[in-house]
Design an enzyme around this catalytic site. Structure first.
Site, PDB file in Angstrom:
ATOM      1  CG  HIS A 226      -0.310   0.043   2.462  1.00 14.85           C
ATOM      2  ND1 HIS A 226       0.183  -1.111   3.261  1.00 14.85           N
ATOM      3  CD2 HIS A 226       0.085   1.101   3.222  1.00 14.85           C
ATOM      4  CE1 HIS A 226       0.614  -0.658   4.293  1.00 14.85           C
ATOM      5  NE2 HIS A 226       0.756   0.627   4.598  1.00 14.85           N
TER       6      HIS A 226
HETATM    7  C1  UD1 Z   1      -2.053   5.463   5.554  1.00 12.73           C
HETATM    8  C2  UD1 Z   1      -1.138   5.758   6.338  1.00 12.73           C
HETATM    9  C3  UD1 Z   1      -0.005   4.802   6.119  1.00 12.73           C
HETATM   10  C4  UD1 Z   1      -0.288   3.590   6.709  1.00 12.73           C
HETATM   11  C5  UD1 Z   1      -1.750   2.813   5.995  1.00 12.73           C
HETATM   12  C6  UD1 Z   1      -1.991   1.690   6.857  1.00 12.73           C
HETATM   13  C7  UD1 Z   1      -0.752   8.166   6.406  1.00 12.73           C
HETATM   14  C8  UD1 Z   1       0.131   9.208   5.285  1.00 12.73           C
HETATM   15  N1  UD1 Z   1      -0.702   7.018   5.666  1.00 12.73           N
HETATM   16  O1  UD1 Z   1      -2.010   5.214   4.258  1.00 12.73           O
HETATM   17  O2  UD1 Z   1       1.299   5.283   6.946  1.00 12.73           O
HETATM   18  O3  UD1 Z   1       0.535   2.394   6.412  1.00 12.73           O
HETATM   19  O4  UD1 Z   1      -2.522   4.226   6.179  1.00 12.73           O
HETATM   20  O5  UD1 Z   1      -2.960   1.054   6.033  1.00 12.73           O
HETATM   21  O6  UD1 Z   1      -1.196   8.574   7.088  1.00 12.73           O
HETATM   22  N2  UD1 Z   1      -9.412   4.351   1.766  1.00 12.73           N
HETATM   23  C9  UD1 Z   1     -10.737   3.818   1.818  1.00 12.73           C
HETATM   24  N3  UD1 Z   1     -11.208   3.257   2.752  1.00 12.73           N
HETATM   25  C10 UD1 Z   1     -10.616   3.368   3.958  1.00 12.73           C
HETATM   26  C11 UD1 Z   1      -9.600   4.080   4.075  1.00 12.73           C
HETATM   27  C12 UD1 Z   1      -8.991   4.504   2.902  1.00 12.73           C
HETATM   28  O7  UD1 Z   1     -11.204   3.671   0.621  1.00 12.73           O
HETATM   29  O8  UD1 Z   1     -11.041   2.750   4.930  1.00 12.73           O
HETATM   30  C13 UD1 Z   1      -8.948   4.974   0.618  1.00 12.73           C
HETATM   31  C14 UD1 Z   1      -9.339   6.453   0.355  1.00 12.73           C
HETATM   32  O9  UD1 Z   1      -9.693   6.583  -1.036  1.00 12.73           O
HETATM   33  C15 UD1 Z   1      -8.100   7.133   0.648  1.00 12.73           C
HETATM   34  C16 UD1 Z   1      -6.986   6.104   0.241  1.00 12.73           C
HETATM   35  O10 UD1 Z   1      -7.499   5.046   0.510  1.00 12.73           O
HETATM   36  O11 UD1 Z   1      -8.031   8.303  -0.010  1.00 12.73           O
HETATM   37  C17 UD1 Z   1      -5.763   6.395   1.162  1.00 12.73           C
HETATM   38  O12 UD1 Z   1      -6.072   6.487   2.452  1.00 12.73           O
HETATM   39  P1  UD1 Z   1      -5.102   7.249   3.255  1.00 12.73           P
HETATM   40  O13 UD1 Z   1      -5.684   7.008   4.963  1.00 12.73           O
HETATM   41  O14 UD1 Z   1      -5.052   8.614   3.140  1.00 12.73           O
HETATM   42  O15 UD1 Z   1      -3.724   6.787   3.489  1.00 12.73           O
HETATM   43  P2  UD1 Z   1      -3.314   5.170   3.113  1.00 12.73           P
HETATM   44  O16 UD1 Z   1      -2.846   4.696   1.869  1.00 12.73           O
HETATM   45  O17 UD1 Z   1      -4.463   4.266   3.740  1.00 12.73           O
HETATM   46  N1  UDP Z   2      -3.767  -6.273   8.749  1.00 10.66           N
HETATM   47  C1  UDP Z   2      -4.853  -6.767   8.677  1.00 10.66           C
HETATM   48  N2  UDP Z   2      -5.615  -7.151   7.669  1.00 10.66           N
HETATM   49  C2  UDP Z   2      -5.095  -7.022   6.415  1.00 10.66           C
HETATM   50  C3  UDP Z   2      -3.578  -6.422   6.131  1.00 10.66           C
HETATM   51  C4  UDP Z   2      -3.025  -6.241   7.483  1.00 10.66           C
HETATM   52  O1  UDP Z   2      -5.354  -6.903   9.832  1.00 10.66           O
HETATM   53  O2  UDP Z   2      -5.747  -7.339   5.419  1.00 10.66           O
HETATM   54  C5  UDP Z   2      -3.056  -5.961   9.976  1.00 10.66           C
HETATM   55  C6  UDP Z   2      -1.480  -6.205  10.046  1.00 10.66           C
HETATM   56  O3  UDP Z   2      -1.634  -7.667  10.654  1.00 10.66           O
HETATM   57  C7  UDP Z   2      -1.068  -5.330  11.102  1.00 10.66           C
HETATM   58  C8  UDP Z   2      -1.348  -4.073  10.534  1.00 10.66           C
HETATM   59  O4  UDP Z   2      -2.730  -4.358   9.807  1.00 10.66           O
HETATM   60  O5  UDP Z   2      -1.267  -5.686  12.155  1.00 10.66           O
HETATM   61  C9  UDP Z   2      -0.679  -3.164   9.577  1.00 10.66           C
HETATM   62  O6  UDP Z   2      -1.108  -2.261   8.945  1.00 10.66           O
HETATM   63  P1  UDP Z   2      -0.767  -1.625   7.472  1.00 10.66           P
HETATM   64  O7  UDP Z   2       0.069  -2.548   6.833  1.00 10.66           O
HETATM   65  O8  UDP Z   2      -1.900  -1.177   7.003  1.00 10.66           O
HETATM   66  O9  UDP Z   2      -0.041  -0.349   7.973  1.00 10.66           O
HETATM   67  P2  UDP Z   2       1.471  -0.170   8.187  1.00 10.66           P
HETATM   68  O10 UDP Z   2       1.856  -1.119   9.463  1.00 10.66           O
HETATM   69  O11 UDP Z   2       2.311  -0.180   7.114  1.00 10.66           O
HETATM   70  O12 UDP Z   2       1.582   1.254   8.684  1.00 10.66           O
END
Ligand code: UD1
Ligand code: UDP
Length: 387
Positions: A226
């Site tokens: 991601h």
């Molecule tokens: C965010 C965090 C990242 C973390 C990740 C964990 C920041 C800068 N990034 O990235 O560090 O590793 O979460 O998963 O804070 N969206 C959905 N549904 C949701 C959430 C997001 O559709 O429930 C979509 C939306 O279109 C949104 C895009 O994903 O605009 C990105 O979401 P965002 O929270 O901005 O960043 P992540 O890529 O999820």
């Molecule tokens: N995770 C989850 N379901 C998924 C993918 C990840 O529960 O389908 C959990 C994973 O085991 C860990 C956390 O989400 O506990 C990590 O989050 P993510 O990879 O979104 O973010 P990051 O750690 O890179 O910030």
């Protein structure tokens, strides 16, 4: 606030407080929920000293990215839900800043606890700092050295304004000392995410997710991606998918697509291409317990997640990190993690090496033992007037 220098850096504003200390704990995105759960549990266990409140910024909002974790981790319902705006980082951070300021004004806490490195982390830390509320940062001191990564800037800013910095590794302490953080503000307590893992592992083991997906233990690879640097750029994503296309001939792959990744695959017209691959399954994100089970039984994990690098380290499952750098070097020195980069040939070569290598038992870093949140709360309790 600034940084309090002394034996208990945060003691001065709280020492005179009569009654329990009010602590706002912030969560917003998927990886935050596993980190706040053990902290909230430890705070709730000491009601004479602490009144914890949970604020959910709403940065993540899909059921599979948020609500499911409340049930699985036994989290209390949030005391406030901020419904953060989606969109650019600036819109998201600005919206959380103003909404969290309103919470701090209407419900003034004695301390704000933020975890990790997401936009919710930095926004809430900054709002608290501007209103003179002390900030504790959990998972402080991690540095990838790559400021193009949005999270790296979030980490630097949050650590720059935090009054209490809770760390989980020696390298994190060293990074903070190199940035002139007073030693009295740094507390190595261990890894709260691993508290959740060890607590939930037995329940995860009882889930029939492998049977439901029709995969055998040790006979599949698990993929999560991601990072914007990997999934927003068609060339980089195309290269990674080429490697996965080759790898699935040797090893069945379960690809749990994060919403960002799913949207990009659709936008780039790559979804249908992946769906035609016979041994790669493009799936929705799973819950935390299913994720633990899937990681534990995987032959190999390919990821760019921070949390997954840590979890595979403790589970002893080979992990290929598809990035050029990591802010979690301890997962390489003490764990199963290998930094592979994103070149298709490098990914394939590393996967073949991992599949050929014998698996060895895990040797997790010190203090990744299931008791980090207790140690963290003990530090806070030391600072609170005995009553
Ligand atoms: C965010 C965090 C990242 C973390 C990740 C964990 C920041 C800068 N990034 O990235 O560090 O590793 O979460 O998963 O804070 N969206 C959905 N549904 C949701 C959430 C997001 O559709 O429930 C979509 C939306 O279109 C949104 C895009 O994903 O605009 C990105 O979401 P965002 O929270 O901005 O960043 P992540 O890529 O999820
Ligand atoms: N995770 C989850 N379901 C998924 C993918 C990840 O529960 O389908 C959990 C994973 O085991 C860990 C956390 O989400 O506990 C990590 O989050 P993510 O990879 O979104 O973010 P990051 O750690 O890179 O910030």
């Amino acid at each position: 606030m600034g940084r309090y220098i002394g034996a208990h850096p945060w003691l001065p504003p709280l020492a005179d407080k009569v009654g329990p200390v009010k602590i706002i704990v912030v969560a917003g995105a998927r990886p935050n929920f596993m980190k706040v759960a053990p902290i909230l549990a430890a705070l709730h266990a000491d009601p004479a000293r602490f009144t914890p409140l949970l604020v959910h910024t709403g940065q993540h909002y899909d059921y599979q990215m948020s609500d499911i974790f409340f049930t699985e981790l036994g989290l209390p319902a949030p005391d406030r839900f901020l419904q953060a705006a989606s969109g650019s980082a600036v819109i998201q951070i600005a919206d959380i800043l103003t909404k969290f300021e309103a919470v701090l004004t209407s419900e003034p806490p004695d301390l704000v606890v933020v975890v990790g490195d997401v936009n919710s982390t930095v926004a809430c830390a900054l709002a608290a700092n501007k209103l003179g509320v002390p900030v504790a940062h959990v998972e402080a001191g991690l540095r990838s050295g790559d400021r193009r990564m949005p999270e790296e800037v979030n980490r630097i800013i949050t650590d720059g304004i935090a009054d209490l910095l809770f760390t989980y590794s020696e390298d994190a302490d060293a990074n903070l000392r190199a940035e002139a953080v007073p030693a009295a503000c740094i507390h190595r307590v261990g890894n709260v995410m691993i508290d959740s893992l060890l607590r939930c592992r037995p329940r995860a083991a009882a889930l029939p997710i492998l049977e439901q997906l029709g995969v055998e233990p040790g006979a599949y690879g698990l993929v999560t991606l991601h990072r914007p640097s990997n999934v927003d750029d068609p060339e980089v994503l195309g290269g990674i998918l080429a490697a996965l296309t080759a790898l699935q001939q040797d090893l069945e792959l379960l690809f749990l697509a994060h919403p960002r990744t799913r949207k990009n695959l659709a936008r780039m017209g790559l979804e249908s291409q992946l769906e035609q691959l016979p041994r790669l399954r493009l799936l929705e994100p799973v819950g935390y317990l299913e994720m633990l089970r899937l990681q534990e039984q995987a032959r190999l994990v390919l990821t760019d997640s921070g949390g997954v690098q840590e979890e595979t380290t403790v589970l002893g499952v080979p992990c290929l990190t598809l990035r050029e750098n990591t802010e979690r070097p301890v997962t390489i020195t003490h764990g199963t993690n290998v930094l592979v980069g994103v070149a298709p040939t490098a990914i394939m070569a590393a996967a073949r090496r991992a599949l050929d290598a014998p698996q060895s038992p895990p040797t997790p870093p010190p203090l990744w033992d299931g008791h980090a949140a207790e140690r963290l709360v003990a530090v806070l309790a030391n600072g609170v007037q005995r009553r």
